[in-house]
Design a protein around this motif. Structure first.
Motif, PDB file in Angstrom:
ATOM      1  N   ARG A 115       3.010   7.861 -23.983  1.00  0.00           N
ATOM      2  CA  ARG A 115       2.264   9.090 -23.772  1.00  0.00           C
ATOM      3  C   ARG A 115       0.807   8.715 -23.491  1.00  0.00           C
ATOM      4  O   ARG A 115       0.383   7.593 -23.744  1.00  0.00           O
ATOM      5  N   LEU A 116       0.019   9.673 -22.998  1.00  0.00           N
ATOM      6  CA  LEU A 116      -1.406   9.421 -22.748  1.00  0.00           C
ATOM      7  C   LEU A 116      -2.243   9.706 -23.992  1.00  0.00           C
ATOM      8  O   LEU A 116      -3.118   8.931 -24.363  1.00  0.00           O
ATOM      9  N   LEU A 117      -1.994  10.862 -24.602  1.00  0.00           N
ATOM     10  CA  LEU A 117      -2.706  11.308 -25.805  1.00  0.00           C
ATOM     11  C   LEU A 117      -1.746  12.137 -26.646  1.00  0.00           C
ATOM     12  O   LEU A 117      -0.749  12.646 -26.131  1.00  0.00           O
ATOM     13  N   SER A 118      -2.088  12.303 -27.915  1.00  0.00           N
ATOM     14  CA  SER A 118      -1.298  13.144 -28.811  1.00  0.00           C
ATOM     15  C   SER A 118      -2.219  14.115 -29.527  1.00  0.00           C
ATOM     16  O   SER A 118      -3.437  13.907 -29.589  1.00  0.00           O
ATOM     17  N   ALA A 119      -1.623  15.179 -30.081  1.00  0.00           N
ATOM     18  CA  ALA A 119      -2.434  16.191 -30.764  1.00  0.00           C
ATOM     19  C   ALA A 119      -1.589  16.926 -31.799  1.00  0.00           C
ATOM     20  O   ALA A 119      -0.359  16.931 -31.734  1.00  0.00           O
ATOM     21  N   HIS A 135      -3.660   5.307 -39.556  1.00  0.00           N
ATOM     22  CA  HIS A 135      -3.648   3.901 -39.955  1.00  0.00           C
ATOM     23  C   HIS A 135      -4.517   3.079 -39.013  1.00  0.00           C
ATOM     24  O   HIS A 135      -4.459   3.264 -37.795  1.00  0.00           O
ATOM     25  N   ASP A 136      -5.281   2.155 -39.597  1.00  0.00           N
ATOM     26  CA  ASP A 136      -6.098   1.261 -38.781  1.00  0.00           C
ATOM     27  C   ASP A 136      -5.182   0.493 -37.829  1.00  0.00           C
ATOM     28  O   ASP A 136      -4.212  -0.126 -38.264  1.00  0.00           O
ATOM     29  N   PRO A 137      -5.455   0.535 -36.506  1.00  0.00           N
ATOM     30  CA  PRO A 137      -4.553  -0.112 -35.553  1.00  0.00           C
ATOM     31  C   PRO A 137      -4.718  -1.629 -35.461  1.00  0.00           C
ATOM     32  O   PRO A 137      -3.965  -2.290 -34.756  1.00  0.00           O
ATOM     33  N   TRP A 172      -1.136   5.801 -29.469  1.00  0.00           N
ATOM     34  CA  TRP A 172      -0.739   4.578 -30.156  1.00  0.00           C
ATOM     35  C   TRP A 172      -1.267   4.500 -31.590  1.00  0.00           C
ATOM     36  O   TRP A 172      -0.981   3.549 -32.306  1.00  0.00           O
ATOM     37  N   LEU A 173      -2.022   5.498 -32.016  1.00  0.00           N
ATOM     38  CA  LEU A 173      -2.607   5.471 -33.356  1.00  0.00           C
ATOM     39  C   LEU A 173      -1.555   5.935 -34.370  1.00  0.00           C
ATOM     40  O   LEU A 173      -1.160   7.100 -34.389  1.00  0.00           O
ATOM     41  N   GLU A 174      -1.093   5.015 -35.199  1.00  0.00           N
ATOM     42  CA  GLU A 174      -0.060   5.360 -36.179  1.00  0.00           C
ATOM     43  C   GLU A 174      -0.613   6.337 -37.207  1.00  0.00           C
ATOM     44  O   GLU A 174      -1.776   6.249 -37.609  1.00  0.00           O
ATOM     45  N   HIS A 175       0.263   7.249 -37.646  1.00  0.00           N
ATOM     46  CA  HIS A 175      -0.151   8.276 -38.590  1.00  0.00           C
ATOM     47  C   HIS A 175       1.053   8.747 -39.394  1.00  0.00           C
ATOM     48  O   HIS A 175       2.201   8.520 -39.003  1.00  0.00           O
ATOM     49  N   HIS A 176       0.775   9.387 -40.522  1.00  0.00           N
ATOM     50  CA  HIS A 176       1.832   9.987 -41.322  1.00  0.00           C
ATOM     51  C   HIS A 176       1.247  11.129 -42.134  1.00  0.00           C
ATOM     52  O   HIS A 176       0.019  11.280 -42.223  1.00  0.00           O
ATOM     53  N   VAL A 177       2.125  11.952 -42.694  1.00  0.00           N
ATOM     54  CA  VAL A 177       1.714  13.046 -43.581  1.00  0.00           C
ATOM     55  C   VAL A 177       2.502  12.901 -44.868  1.00  0.00           C
ATOM     56  O   VAL A 177       3.727  12.762 -44.845  1.00  0.00           O
ATOM     57  N   GLU A 178       1.785  12.911 -45.998  1.00  0.00           N
ATOM     58  CA  GLU A 178       2.439  12.775 -47.297  1.00  0.00           C
ATOM     59  C   GLU A 178       3.121  14.081 -47.689  1.00  0.00           C
ATOM     60  O   GLU A 178       2.867  15.126 -47.093  1.00  0.00           O
ATOM     61  N   PRO A 179       4.010  14.043 -48.702  1.00  0.00           N
ATOM     62  CA  PRO A 179       4.782  15.240 -49.068  1.00  0.00           C
ATOM     63  C   PRO A 179       3.907  16.472 -49.308  1.00  0.00           C
ATOM     64  O   PRO A 179       2.890  16.407 -50.002  1.00  0.00           O
ATOM     65  N   GLY A 190       2.850  20.000 -32.651  1.00  0.00           N
ATOM     66  CA  GLY A 190       2.560  18.680 -32.122  1.00  0.00           C
ATOM     67  C   GLY A 190       2.576  18.745 -30.611  1.00  0.00           C
ATOM     68  O   GLY A 190       3.335  19.516 -30.016  1.00  0.00           O
ATOM     69  N   MET A 191       1.740  17.935 -29.980  1.00  0.00           N
ATOM     70  CA  MET A 191       1.657  17.935 -28.523  1.00  0.00           C
ATOM     71  C   MET A 191       1.389  16.527 -28.014  1.00  0.00           C
ATOM     72  O   MET A 191       0.806  15.707 -28.726  1.00  0.00           O
ATOM     73  N   ASN A 192       1.815  16.290 -26.802  1.00  0.00           N
ATOM     74  CA  ASN A 192       1.492  15.060 -26.093  1.00  0.00           C
ATOM     75  C   ASN A 192       1.064  15.400 -24.673  1.00  0.00           C
ATOM     76  O   ASN A 192       1.616  16.322 -24.065  1.00  0.00           O
ATOM     77  N   ALA A 193       0.114  14.634 -24.164  1.00  0.00           N
ATOM     78  CA  ALA A 193      -0.175  14.634 -22.733  1.00  0.00           C
ATOM     79  C   ALA A 193       0.678  13.516 -22.139  1.00  0.00           C
ATOM     80  O   ALA A 193       0.613  12.374 -22.583  1.00  0.00           O
ATOM     81  N   VAL A 194       1.513  13.870 -21.159  1.00  0.00           N
ATOM     82  CA  VAL A 194       2.469  12.937 -20.574  1.00  0.00           C
ATOM     83  C   VAL A 194       2.126  12.769 -19.099  1.00  0.00           C
ATOM     84  O   VAL A 194       1.939  13.756 -18.382  1.00  0.00           O
TER      85      VAL A 194
END
Length: 196
Positions: A115-119, A135-137, A172-179, A190-194
């Motif tokens: 993808r190009l970008l995420s949101a 997460h630090d890449p 490419w920036l890894e991420h997560h959401v806790e419970p 959630g969105m992506n520019a493709v």
């Protein structure tokens, strides 16, 4: 001691953009109703990284009700791509899906490949909702003795969601959401520019 000359070059900064799209809030009741209908019609989550919650497929923004958000996302992604000073104009399309976290729901650590970008755009954020953790890449930063908050620090960066906010970040920036800690669901799109 004489004055020591110094110059600096920040070589690998990573930007997370936050856009206030509160002007879209009048659409939220309609969108929440459409989301309830989509979930009733397709109760199983579409998969990917969500656990103890629900997500739709990636065609949400093709629904006529979401056209104002689709237009806003195209504008926001276009602005960010321009700011990135790419070598030429890039044509892109926007895909979007619902992420609904019920109590205890979370997203596993992931990124959005190819993808190009995420949101993430927030349309329901109960008090007490957890932040998105980025997460630090740079894998080698884990070898540092002390984690700082500047460019050469490391670890996780938290972005607290707010109603009507769109967070945009590199795919490419890894991420997560806790419970999710509260009973009222947290709902984001959630969105992506493709690349088109």
């Amino acid at each position: 001691m004489p004055e020591i000359a110094v110059s600096r070059q920040d070589i690998f900064p990573t930007t997370i953009w936050s856009f206030d799209l509160a002007y879209l809030q009048p659409y939220f009741p309609l969108w929440l109703d459409v989301i309830r209908q989509l979930r009733a019609a397709q109760p199983q989550p579409a998969g990917r990284t969500i656990r103890r919650g629900w997500n739709s497929d990636t065609t949400l923004l093709q629904q006529p009700a979401f056209e104002p958000l689709h237009v806003a996302a195209q504008t926001v992604f276009g602005q960010v791509l321009q700011e990135m000073q790419l070598p030429g104009a890039i044509r892109f399309r926007v895909e979007g899906w619902v992420n609904l976290h019920e109590e205890g729901g979370f997203n596993m650590q992931h990124m959005h490949p190819n993808r190009l970008l995420s949101a993430a755009f927030y349309i329901q954020v109960p008090e007490g909702s957890n932040p998105v953790l980025f997460h630090d890449p740079r894998p080698a930063v884990k070898l540092g003795q002390v984690a700082g908050r500047g460019f050469n620090g490391g670890g996780l960066t938290a972005a607290q969601p707010a109603l009507g906010q769109m967070l945009v970040f590199p795919n490419w920036l890894e991420h997560h959401v806790e419970p999710h800690p509260v009973s009222a669901p947290r709902i984001s799109i959630g969105m992506n520019a493709v690349a088109a």
